[in-house]
Each structure stands twice: as structure tokens, then as C-alpha cells.
Design a protein around this motif. Sequence first.
Motif, mmCIF file in Angstrom:
data_model
loop_
_atom_site.group_PDB
_atom_site.id
_atom_site.type_symbol
_atom_site.label_atom_id
_atom_site.label_comp_id
_atom_site.label_asym_id
_atom_site.label_seq_id
_atom_site.Cartn_x
_atom_site.Cartn_y
_atom_site.Cartn_z
ATOM 1 N N ASN A 21 0.764 7.920 -2.413
ATOM 2 C CA ASN A 21 0.991 6.477 -2.458
ATOM 3 C C ASN A 21 2.319 6.087 -1.823
ATOM 4 O O ASN A 21 2.861 5.037 -2.096
ATOM 5 C CB ASN A 21 0.966 5.983 -3.909
ATOM 6 C CG ASN A 21 -0.429 6.052 -4.490
ATOM 7 O OD1 ASN A 21 -1.381 5.690 -3.833
ATOM 8 N ND2 ASN A 21 -0.535 6.539 -5.719
ATOM 9 N N ASN A 32 -0.726 -0.727 -0.848
ATOM 10 C CA ASN A 32 -1.336 -0.896 -2.169
ATOM 11 C C ASN A 32 -2.312 -2.066 -2.225
ATOM 12 O O ASN A 32 -2.947 -2.307 -3.241
ATOM 13 C CB ASN A 32 -0.244 -1.072 -3.236
ATOM 14 C CG ASN A 32 0.639 -2.287 -2.978
ATOM 15 O OD1 ASN A 32 0.526 -2.923 -1.930
ATOM 16 N ND2 ASN A 32 1.505 -2.592 -3.920
ATOM 17 N N SER A 44 -7.768 1.150 -1.688
ATOM 18 C CA SER A 44 -6.527 0.631 -1.125
ATOM 19 C C SER A 44 -6.502 0.766 0.393
ATOM 20 O O SER A 44 -7.197 1.590 0.987
ATOM 21 C CB SER A 44 -5.321 1.379 -1.716
ATOM 22 O OG SER A 44 -5.242 2.689 -1.178
ATOM 23 N N GLU A 46 -4.094 1.934 2.014
ATOM 24 C CA GLU A 46 -3.521 3.243 2.352
ATOM 25 C C GLU A 46 -4.607 4.323 2.413
ATOM 26 O O GLU A 46 -4.623 5.150 3.332
ATOM 27 C CB GLU A 46 -2.453 3.644 1.336
ATOM 28 C CG GLU A 46 -1.772 4.964 1.691
ATOM 29 C CD GLU A 46 -0.673 5.343 0.718
ATOM 30 O OE1 GLU A 46 0.121 6.214 1.066
ATOM 31 O OE2 GLU A 46 -0.633 4.767 -0.382
#
Length: 320
Positions: A21, A32, A44, A46
Amino acid sequence: MIKWFYGVVLGLSLCFASCSNNSSSSDELHGNESIVIINNEKISLEQFKLEFKLQKKKFRVHGTKEITSEEIAWLKNRVLEQVIHNSLLSQEVKRNGIGISQEELNEALLKAETGYSEDSFQKQLDFEGLTRKEWENIIEKNLLINKLISNLVNSKVSVSESEMHRYFEENESKFHKGEQVKALHIMVETEEEIRTIQKELQSKQKDFSALAKEFSLGPEGKLGGDLGYFEAGQMPEEFDNVFKLKINGVSDIIRTPYGFHLFKVVDKVKERKMSFDESKKQVENILLEERQGSAFQKWLNQLKAKSEIEIKYDLFAKIE
């Protein structure tokens, strides 16, 4: 025996492995943020970008040209489809109480890793951008999804003996054993290494099998480089010229994204027609695969139709 050439063993989706993360605060898109929401499960940005980055990396391995904007759009949509499908399947695994034993997982992990040297296996993980734990998580999720599909879809599909006979008679020309070769193989990392090995072969200081055991990075290296019998089309196209070699002939040096290769043909088997009994299992697999594929697609479409799927296209459009 041949599947390792292009990393099939590790060619699974990264989306649901343990993801880091750590997103840069200077990034235009915030990691996020949710880019897809599937039945209240948030994916997310990411996670999506990690999988997209991996797919671009794999795409570049098979071509030397820069990826075009059309190819980028195709890859993005492919990743989006993978994310949605994997999430829906994982949700169904939980909803149906599908589980696997530790023994099943250990067996699958061992099978996937068998034949690799520790160094070459780690290199493959590094190429995929995976830690060992992430790879184990992917194998586990793949086993769970396979069991789900087997229980809910494949178990309801079958073919009869008469259907197999009819298919064989209508497609008899397809069932033949093509020309086969049995070959030994050496793969190393650098051109300098392969040329040194080539010189040793030419001087007859060591035979091909001994050199394969000593130097080859391929999983069959410990077997003296023995790939067994294979037909044309079962190998990457870079190796097609192996079929032009005579028995005991050694190939020229072949370069691929994975290293430098030499082959030695040790036997050849001519093409011939197959009987129904020889072809029966192949026929059954063809028919089952067709029907299971169709049944799975219908089941998945029904699953998608009754699911709530939200895609944030404004974020999707900004990913490059």
C-alpha cells in the motif's frame, strides 16, 4: 515438460495477492481510491495499476516495438475484465464454502516449483514482481476457484460414447501424430556462456547431456537436458528449426527473452494417423472443454448480471 519457456507456471493474476500500500504522495492518482466496486468489494487503484504494470511488462517480452495507444487500451480493458471476474469468483468461493486442505496446497506448490533450480525459480518470481508469499496466495486462490468451477459448472457437463465416435468420424483428419523429435536442451543466461559450451561440444571434450547437467538453467537440466518427445507447434516458434536437424544434429545458438539455447536431436518419429481408441481421450477432452467453456461463460454472465458492479471510468481513463 515444456511449459516453463514462457512462464506459464507463474502466469496468474496478481490482483488478489498481498499488495503493498505504499503509493507516492506525488502521484497524480491516489492509490487508495477505489477504481472498481463489485458487490461492495472495493478494488483500489493501486491494485489495478500493479496488475496493469505486470501485463504491460509481459506484453513487452513478446515484442520489441513500443506499445501503441490501441494496445494500451486493449490491455486496460483486459485487466478490468480480469479484476471483475476474479473478484466475482473469489466471492463465490466464500459464499459456497469452498475450501482446500493444507495437503492439497502443499502438493500444488511442490508441483509448480518442481524442476526449477532455486535461482531460476526466484528469477521468475522477480520477473512477475511477486514475493514468495504472494505467489503461494495466488496458487491457493487458483485452487479454490478451480474447485468452485468444478463443483458448480464442470460436474454438470458430460459427453457420451456415441458423441465421441461421431466427432472422431467427422474430424478424423485432425487425429494424427505429427512428426515428433526427442531433443536435449541447454539454456544459459549469456552469449559468452553458450559460445563456450558450443566450443566444448565441437571439441568433443564433454557430451551434450553432461554439459546440460552442469550449466543449463532449464528445469530439465538435471535430466541431462532431456525434453522428451514433442511435435511442431508445442514449442515457441524460435525453436521450429530444431525439426530440420538430423538425428544427433546440434542446433545453432538460439536467443530468446529468457536466454541463449542449444538443442540436440536424439530421435525422430514420423507422422501417422491415430485410431479412435488412441484418440478417444483427446476427443473427450475436446468436447468437454468446448461444453465446459460454454457452460462456464453462461454461468459467469448470469453471475455478473445479478451483481452490482461500479466502474469509475474517470480514473480508468487516466491510467497509462
